[in-house]
Enzyme design. Structure first.
Site, PDB file in Angstrom:
ATOM      1  CD  GLU A   1      -3.024  -1.044   0.188  1.00 23.36           C
ATOM      2  OE1 GLU A   1      -3.081  -0.033  -0.539  1.00 23.36           O
ATOM      3  OE2 GLU A   1      -3.818  -1.997   0.088  1.00 23.36           O
TER       4      GLU A   1
ATOM      5  CG  ASP B   1      -5.719  -7.510  -7.581  1.00 23.94           C
ATOM      6  OD1 ASP B   1      -4.654  -7.676  -6.971  1.00 23.94           O
ATOM      7  OD2 ASP B   1      -6.656  -6.822  -7.126  1.00 23.94           O
TER       8      ASP B   1
ATOM      9  CD  GLU C   1     -15.018  -5.711  -1.393  1.00 23.24           C
ATOM     10  OE1 GLU C   1     -14.019  -5.547  -0.684  1.00 23.24           O
ATOM     11  OE2 GLU C   1     -15.067  -5.316  -2.576  1.00 23.24           O
TER      12      GLU C   1
ATOM     13  CD  GLU D   1     -10.636  -2.238  -8.279  1.00 22.31           C
ATOM     14  OE1 GLU D   1      -9.559  -1.983  -7.697  1.00 22.31           O
ATOM     15  OE2 GLU D   1     -11.754  -1.986  -7.781  1.00 22.31           O
TER      16      GLU D   1
ATOM     17  CB  THR E   1      -2.362  -1.089  -9.094  1.00 21.34           C
ATOM     18  OG1 THR E   1      -3.551  -1.884  -9.060  1.00 21.34           O
ATOM     19  CG2 THR E   1      -1.773  -0.910  -7.704  1.00 21.34           C
TER      20      THR E   1
END
Length: 579
Positions: free
Chosen positions: A118, A259, A352, A373, A476
């Site tokens: 992160e 991902d 989710e 996304e 991302t």
């Protein structure tokens, strides 16, 4: 050369066959893009202003109680994440103000346990993007930009705090690091695949801008370790022990925990023109199609056997159609996108987890934290196809987010899409990604969508650098990186120096009319095989570029064959072909 480079970097921005202007005209008639663009801008400022008023300097806003909380490390994270969005929305003055605030207020030398993943995508990525966009935002940049600057130094400082996590037997990083003390002695060695494979975009950019190769080196080593440990059928699991390289969670899929590893293979390949990274992804893509794809859905399977382990769709998987568009697989991307869009229309958001056979949410996974996304994929695919359905998703997203999650102090996470209960959190990615992708979907003329027809020329000590020509690579966390910048600070200079040195040698040979080239003392002891050309210019550049004397740089023209100087000794001349 610029045009060919741009075409490689921007597959998603092209008009593909069958996606002509007629589709764009239909979309404009059905969806008022200017109206929704302003709606999105209002969404941003409602969230952003409430963060400043109620939560700053904490990481995130708590919109139900109108206060703030630290979540990922006490970095004023929402401010960093929102910085490049400000410029994309056209707010130059606030961008400039925030740059000053961050320089004065953010400190990475703190006793905090931070997520390596992160911190990289949000902090390092956000600072790098803002650094590269500073001149466009009217910030007075220092001499040597984009190869120097306060935001670049901050990004480098933050990244260096993460480097101890990569000191493992496998080269795969721990998931958490203490910013002051390094990896805690009792830290778990189990890390998700995405937490290992999501560094090449930011770390390679850092290496190219600063000249320090350590960042790109550790990112590549981690990527190759995952590749080495894939299963016999070509899949990777969800979590791995970074010390022993044993897979702990053996579920293979394209969603949570995996991902952005696949995403960074593609984006790293485009950013760096790296065939190896792209070939890795294409091999994975074959295995994914063979074992996880069912009727344009992607399920979770056992990584060694390929048997279905979870027949679910996760909201994080909605990035996949956008990624497919980057490799030109538009038809498959659209079919999968439409599957995901049906789920959005069923609930007004993406839960989710969604049980595909049952067509409903999964217990305890009914929430929607305003993830970007599906909107991200819509933006990419709309650039490629101009299909009006993609604008419809954007419209639905604006309407549902405002109706369901807007509260007095911002936008709240949706705890349960079945009854629209809310949770007291607004993640920083709402401003970094969700709002940004929505705005770009409705703003076809934004500078981010530049087709290469306009660009900035930045004078550098040894030539000119082209910036702002488009082809931005989003990390991302949706922080755009200008690929051209990677050629400004190390490679372009070295290439220019190589040409200058070769020309200097040529004229020396012509003047002396000798068939041999005498090596001076400065050439002795050079590590590079290109050796002779670089060394003579090294001493002449010493005062102008003192960093060259302290940081070893690897010349690009080195080859595992006879040194060029030796060839000169034999041939006695250099032929320059201007064609």
């Amino acid at each position: 050369m610029l045009r060919s480079w741009y075409l490689l970097c921007c597959l998603w921005a092209l008009h593909l066959p069958g996606a002509g202007e007629e589709g764009a005209a239909d979309a404009d008639r059905e969806i008022d893009t200017a109206h929704y663009r302003e709606r999105v801008k209002s969404m941003f400022y409602h969230a952003y202003n409430n963060y400043l008023e109620n939560a700053f300097p904490y990481d995130e806003l708590r919109p139900l109680t109108c206060d703030g909380q630290d979540t990922w490390g006490s970095f004023s994270l929402t401010l960093i994440d929102a910085l490049d969005t400000l410029l994309i929305l056209g707010n130059v003055s606030e961008f400039q103000r925030v740059v000053n605030v961050l320089q004065e207020g953010v400190d990475f030398d703190i006793d905090v346990n931070a997520s390596v993943f992160e911190t990289n995508i949000r902090v390092v990525g956000g600072l790098l993007s803002a650094h590269l966009l500073s001149k466009k935002a009217g910030v007075e940049v220092e001499a040597g930009w984009p190869c120097s600057g306060p935001l670049l130094r901050m990004a480098e400082e933050a990244a260096r705090k993460l480097l101890p996590a990569f000191q493992t037997p496998t080269g795969m990083p721990y998931g958490t690091v203490n910013l002051l003390h390094g990896v805690n002695p009792g830290e778990t060695p189990v890390t998700c695949t995405a937490g290992i494979g999501t560094f090449i975009v930011e770390f390679a950019t850092l290496s190219h801008l600063t000249g320090d190769l350590v960042f790109e080196d550790v990112a590549r080593k981690a990527l190759k370790a995952l590749w080495k440990n894939r299963s016999d059928i070509g899949l990777v699991g969800n979590h791995i022990d970074v010390v022993t390289a044993k897979w702990v969670a053996q579920d293979a899929g394209i969603g949570a925990g995996v991902d952005s590893y696949f995403e960074y293979l593609v984006k790293g390949a485009i950013l760096l023109h790296d065939e190896e990274l792209m070939s890795m992804f294409l091999e994975y893509n074959k295995a994914i199609r063979n074992y996880t794809k069912f009727d344009d859905w992607y399920l979770w399977v056992q990584m060694y056997k390929g048997t279905v382990s979870m027949p679910v769709f996760q909201s994080l998987e909605a990035y996949w159609p956008g990624l497919q568009s980057l490799i030109g697989d538009i038809n498959n991307a659209m079919r999968t996108f439409l599957n995901y869009y049906t789920v959005w229309k069923q609930f007004g958001g993406l839960p989710e987890f969604y049980n595909i056979p049952q067509g409903y949410t999964v217990e305890k996974r009914e929430g929607y934290p305003l993830r970007p996304e599906l909107i991200e994929s819509a933006m990419y695919l709309y650039r490629a196809t101009r299909d009006p359905t993609l604008l419809e998703l954007g419209r639905d997203a604006v309407e549902s987010i405002e109706k369901i999650s807007k509260v007095e102090c911002g936008f709240a996470t949706i705890k349960d899409l079945r009854d629209h209960r809310l949770d007291n959190r607004m993640e920083s990615f709402f401003l970094a990604e969700t709002v940004k992708y929505l705005y770009l979907l409705f703003d076809p003329d934004n500078f981010i969508h530049n087709d290469g027809s306009a660009f900035d020329v930045v004078p550098m000590p040894y030539g000119e650098c082209i910036l702002g020509a488009g082809g931005y690579i989003f990390n991302t966390e949706a922080h755009p990186i200008d690929p051209a910048a990677l050629h400004c600070c190390r490679r372009q200079k070295e290439e220019q120096w190589e040409v200058e040195d070769l020309m200097r040698e040529f004229y020396f040979l012509k003047k002396s009319k000798k068939s041999t080239f005498k090596r001076t003392a400065d050439h002795i002891g050079r590590e590079s095989q290109t050796a002779s050309a670089d060394a003579s210019s090294e001493s002449s550049r010493g005062e102008m570029n003192p960093e060259k004397n302290t940081k070893r740089r690897i010349p690009l023209l080195s080859c595992p064959n006879q040194p060029f100087a030796s060839k000169l000794s034999v041939l006695g001349q250099v032929f320059l072909d201007n064609t």
